[in-house]
Scaffold this active site. Structure first.
Site, PDB file in Angstrom:
ATOM      1  N   LYS A  13       0.853  -1.203   0.058  1.00 57.61           N
ATOM      2  CA  LYS A  13      -0.104   0.171  -0.190  1.00 57.61           C
ATOM      3  C   LYS A  13       0.750   1.296   0.118  1.00 57.61           C
ATOM      4  O   LYS A  13       0.669   2.420  -0.853  1.00 57.61           O
ATOM      5  CB  LYS A  13      -0.866   0.066   1.198  1.00 57.61           C
ATOM      6  CG  LYS A  13      -2.017  -1.063   1.357  1.00 57.61           C
ATOM      7  CD  LYS A  13      -3.052  -0.820   2.436  1.00 57.61           C
ATOM      8  CE  LYS A  13      -2.273  -0.912   3.942  1.00 57.61           C
ATOM      9  NZ  LYS A  13      -1.898  -2.303   4.138  1.00 57.61           N
ATOM     10  N   ARG A  85      -9.884   1.110   8.795  1.00 52.18           N
ATOM     11  CA  ARG A  85      -9.073  -0.059   8.742  1.00 52.18           C
ATOM     12  C   ARG A  85     -10.507  -1.128   9.564  1.00 52.18           C
ATOM     13  O   ARG A  85     -10.471  -2.029  10.298  1.00 52.18           O
ATOM     14  CB  ARG A  85      -8.266  -0.235   9.959  1.00 52.18           C
ATOM     15  CG  ARG A  85      -6.793   0.104   9.178  1.00 52.18           C
ATOM     16  CD  ARG A  85      -5.702  -0.044  10.174  1.00 52.18           C
ATOM     17  NE  ARG A  85      -5.308  -1.422  10.449  1.00 52.18           N
ATOM     18  CZ  ARG A  85      -4.342  -1.719  11.500  1.00 52.18           C
ATOM     19  NH1 ARG A  85      -3.671  -0.676  11.911  1.00 52.18           N
ATOM     20  NH2 ARG A  85      -4.248  -3.128  11.747  1.00 52.18           N
ATOM     21  N   ARG A 124      10.791  -7.270   5.973  1.00 54.10           N
ATOM     22  CA  ARG A 124      10.934  -5.543   5.517  1.00 54.10           C
ATOM     23  C   ARG A 124      11.549  -4.761   6.441  1.00 54.10           C
ATOM     24  O   ARG A 124      11.742  -5.060   7.563  1.00 54.10           O
ATOM     25  CB  ARG A 124       9.195  -5.290   5.425  1.00 54.10           C
ATOM     26  CG  ARG A 124       9.120  -3.764   5.375  1.00 54.10           C
ATOM     27  CD  ARG A 124       7.553  -3.709   5.133  1.00 54.10           C
ATOM     28  NE  ARG A 124       6.658  -3.485   6.167  1.00 54.10           N
ATOM     29  CZ  ARG A 124       5.613  -3.202   6.150  1.00 54.10           C
ATOM     30  NH1 ARG A 124       4.994  -2.885   4.925  1.00 54.10           N
ATOM     31  NH2 ARG A 124       4.820  -2.692   7.217  1.00 54.10           N
ATOM     32  N   ARG A 153      10.194  -2.574  11.623  1.00 50.77           N
ATOM     33  CA  ARG A 153       9.511  -1.947  12.625  1.00 50.77           C
ATOM     34  C   ARG A 153       9.127  -2.707  13.623  1.00 50.77           C
ATOM     35  O   ARG A 153       9.059  -4.052  13.475  1.00 50.77           O
ATOM     36  CB  ARG A 153       8.175  -1.589  11.430  1.00 50.77           C
ATOM     37  CG  ARG A 153       7.973  -0.426  10.853  1.00 50.77           C
ATOM     38  CD  ARG A 153       6.981  -0.360   9.935  1.00 50.77           C
ATOM     39  NE  ARG A 153       5.735  -0.739  10.341  1.00 50.77           N
ATOM     40  CZ  ARG A 153       4.776  -0.733   9.723  1.00 50.77           C
ATOM     41  NH1 ARG A 153       4.449  -0.251   8.556  1.00 50.77           N
ATOM     42  NH2 ARG A 153       3.373  -1.124  10.131  1.00 50.77           N
ATOM     43  N   ARG A 164      -1.555  -9.390  13.447  1.00 50.35           N
ATOM     44  CA  ARG A 164      -2.287  -8.308  12.547  1.00 50.35           C
ATOM     45  C   ARG A 164      -3.020  -8.834  11.460  1.00 50.35           C
ATOM     46  O   ARG A 164      -3.885  -8.180  11.132  1.00 50.35           O
ATOM     47  CB  ARG A 164      -0.936  -7.359  11.793  1.00 50.35           C
ATOM     48  CG  ARG A 164      -0.354  -6.255  12.986  1.00 50.35           C
ATOM     49  CD  ARG A 164       1.096  -5.975  12.510  1.00 50.35           C
ATOM     50  NE  ARG A 164       1.129  -5.019  11.584  1.00 50.35           N
ATOM     51  CZ  ARG A 164       1.956  -4.924  10.795  1.00 50.35           C
ATOM     52  NH1 ARG A 164       3.226  -5.350  10.977  1.00 50.35           N
ATOM     53  NH2 ARG A 164       1.897  -4.201   9.421  1.00 50.35           N
TER      54      ARG A 164
END
Ligand SMILES: [Zn+2]
Length: 214
Positions: A13, A85, A124, A153, A164
């Protein structure tokens, strides 16, 4: 132009929002980045959401709604990434935009299977200065092109990622139905490469947005 990009964590995204922002001149509003900025600045909001964010849970509606409203009052042309969300947030956004037009032009849904999400997110790395993301499979860098440090992160560890994803899977169905009924939803295959995803999204925008402008 006002658009929303929906999709699982790691579906790309942020990357796509950045590309679209450059091409179409809309402001990229990343809820994740806006929230992390509050945390790093240790604002009152930041202190109250830090625990929630690091667990991968959803930040309270009142807080994210307020942050988005502030931004929408400031910018007309926006790309919303990481918001809404939940169905409640989507409904809230809808009624807010009725009072503060323009309304949404398009809602993209980047579709990606769960296994690919986990694979992507655990590798990531994100720049601590400009928030650009990299993947250790493709880049073996320590630093971003801007000079910032590449860090993982706090919510990108496998356990939090799985959590998540569970949260995402529960919420996305109703949001999807909501936008589908409004005729705004455009599903995009996010298993393709970055350029192909971008080409698909651009094709949709050129088809529905440009005719409006003329
Ligand atoms: Zn950077």
């Amino acid at each position: 132009m006002r658009m929303v990009i929906l999709g699982a964590p790691g579906a790309g995204k942020g990357t796509q929002a950045r590309l679209l922002s450059t091409k179409y001149g809309a402001v990229h509003l990343s809820m994740g980045n806006l929230l992390r900025k509050e945390v790093s600045e240790q604002s009152e909001i930041g202190r109250s959401i830090r625990g929630t964010l690091s667990k991968g849970d959803m930040v309270e509606d009142e807080i994210v709604n307020m942050i988005v409203e502030n931004q929408l009052q400031r910018y007309e042309s926006v790309i919303l990434d990481g918001y809404p969300r939940s169905l409640k947030q989507a409904q809230h956004l809808d009624s807010f935009l009725r009072e503060q037009p323009p309304a949404l032009d398009v809602v993209f849904l980047l579709e990606l299977p769960v296994e690919s999400v986990i694979e992507r997110l655990s590798g990531r790395r994100i720049c601590d200065r400009c928030s650009k993301t990299y993947h250790i499979q493709f880049y073996r860098l320590q630093h971003c092109s801007c000079g910032g440090r590449l860090i993982q992160r706090e919510d990108d560890n496998p356990e939090t990622i799985r959590h998540r994803m569970e949260v995402y899977e529960i919420e996305i169905g109703p949001i999807r139905d909501f936008y589908e009924k409004l005729g705004l939803l455009y599903p995009i295959n996010a298993e393709q490469g970055m350029e192909d995803i971008f080409a698909d999204m651009s094709a949709v925008l050129d088809r529905i947005i440009l005719p409006k402008a003329t």
